[in-house]
Design an enzyme around this catalytic site. Sequence first.
Site, PDB file in Angstrom:
ATOM      1  N   PRO A  16       0.884  -1.546   0.173  1.00  0.00           N
ATOM      2  CG  PRO A  16      -0.333  -1.230   1.768  1.00  0.00           C
ATOM      3  CD  PRO A  16       0.929  -1.867   1.477  1.00  0.00           C
ATOM      4  CG  ASN A  17      -0.284   4.090   1.087  1.00  0.00           C
ATOM      5  OD1 ASN A  17      -1.015   4.638   0.632  1.00  0.00           O
ATOM      6  ND2 ASN A  17      -0.497   3.990   2.222  1.00  0.00           N
ATOM      7  NE  ARG A  24       3.116   7.200   1.976  1.00  0.00           N
ATOM      8  CZ  ARG A  24       3.643   5.769   2.647  1.00  0.00           C
ATOM      9  NH1 ARG A  24       4.203   4.538   1.917  1.00  0.00           N
ATOM     10  NH2 ARG A  24       3.363   5.973   4.333  1.00  0.00           N
ATOM     11  CE1 TYR A  29       8.369   4.961   3.500  1.00  0.00           C
ATOM     12  CE2 TYR A  29       7.111   7.156   3.761  1.00  0.00           C
ATOM     13  CZ  TYR A  29       7.101   5.530   3.853  1.00  0.00           C
ATOM     14  OH  TYR A  29       6.345   5.492   5.144  1.00  0.00           O
ATOM     15  CG  ASN A  80       8.490  -2.225   0.143  1.00  0.00           C
ATOM     16  OD1 ASN A  80       7.857  -2.029   2.062  1.00  0.00           O
ATOM     17  ND2 ASN A  80       8.805  -1.008   0.478  1.00  0.00           N
ATOM     18  CB  ALA A  83       1.415   0.037   6.561  1.00  0.00           C
ATOM     19  CG  HIS A  86       5.008  -2.428  10.616  1.00  0.00           C
ATOM     20  ND1 HIS A  86       5.806  -2.688  10.760  1.00  0.00           N
ATOM     21  CD2 HIS A  86       4.859  -1.569   9.720  1.00  0.00           C
ATOM     22  CE1 HIS A  86       6.902  -1.598   9.931  1.00  0.00           C
ATOM     23  NE2 HIS A  86       5.908  -1.034   8.969  1.00  0.00           N
ATOM     24  CG  ASP A  93      -0.076 -17.197   8.438  1.00  0.00           C
ATOM     25  OD1 ASP A  93       0.474 -17.231   9.272  1.00  0.00           O
ATOM     26  OD2 ASP A  93      -1.378 -17.419   9.022  1.00  0.00           O
ATOM     27  CD  GLU A 104      10.384  -7.648   5.988  1.00  0.00           C
ATOM     28  OE1 GLU A 104       9.483  -6.607   7.033  1.00  0.00           O
ATOM     29  OE2 GLU A 104      10.878  -8.723   6.796  1.00  0.00           O
ATOM     30  CG  HIS A 106      10.604  -2.293   5.169  1.00  0.00           C
ATOM     31  ND1 HIS A 106       9.205  -2.906   4.882  1.00  0.00           N
ATOM     32  CD2 HIS A 106      10.771  -3.808   5.562  1.00  0.00           C
ATOM     33  CE1 HIS A 106       8.632  -3.067   4.892  1.00  0.00           C
ATOM     34  NE2 HIS A 106       9.810  -3.989   5.639  1.00  0.00           N
ATOM     35  CG  LEU A 107      10.922   2.882  -0.218  1.00  0.00           C
ATOM     36  CD1 LEU A 107      10.042   3.256  -0.633  1.00  0.00           C
ATOM     37  CD2 LEU A 107      12.418   2.266  -1.514  1.00  0.00           C
ATOM     38  CB  SER A 108      12.349   4.225   5.762  1.00  0.00           C
ATOM     39  OG  SER A 108      11.229   3.574   6.212  1.00  0.00           O
ATOM     40  NE  ARG A 113       9.611   5.834   9.264  1.00  0.00           N
ATOM     41  CZ  ARG A 113       8.503   5.738   8.534  1.00  0.00           C
ATOM     42  NH1 ARG A 113       8.480   5.029   7.387  1.00  0.00           N
ATOM     43  NH2 ARG A 113       7.423   6.386   8.354  1.00  0.00           N
ATOM     44  NE  ARG A 117       6.035   4.133  10.450  1.00  0.00           N
ATOM     45  CZ  ARG A 117       4.765   3.992   9.380  1.00  0.00           C
ATOM     46  NH1 ARG A 117       4.668   3.225   8.540  1.00  0.00           N
ATOM     47  NH2 ARG A 117       3.740   5.099   9.247  1.00  0.00           N
TER      48      ARG A 117
END
Length: 166
Positions: A16-17, A24, A29, A80, A83, A86, A93, A104, A106-108, A113, A117
């Site tokens: 998402p996002n 954003r 990001y 990625n 949200a 978390h 699963d 996995e 993540h940009l940040s 954070r 998170r």
Amino acid sequence: MQEVSKLPSILVLHGPNLNILGQREPGIYGTATLAEINQRLQQEAQLHQFTLSFLQSNHEGVLVDAIHSARDQHQGLIINAGAYTHTSIAIRDAIAAVGLATVEVHLSNIYRRETFRHHSYIAPVVLGQISGFGSDSYLLGLQALVRYLSQTTMQAHPNLSSENET
């Protein structure tokens, strides 16, 4: 008739996002768009003779369905989950169920954070997690997964490299 070898394939899932990257919160990001990230990944994959498929969704069920479908179409997965990292036991699963080699990203740096998170439901069922390097997190994740898949293929088929050299 000689059989045409199919290049190994990796599915890249964006949660998402991520469709609004570049707009954003660029301070967190970065300014790279999702299309730019995908293009960089595609170029890197071609160097290693891998193919990539991409999917972005803001909907958890769509991501779960894509993970399920990946079992029969791909050798690896980069995710990625945004949200959902978390919050989503369903995505965790699904990854565990299909048994694909997964990284996995993540940009940040999620550990620098907000406290909520810091926990990833996904991390325990993946090969590794890369975060905090901006769009390079995806590239590093791809490089790690390509190396892993190449090594496991060579271990499973040790004569493969000598056959390809002739």
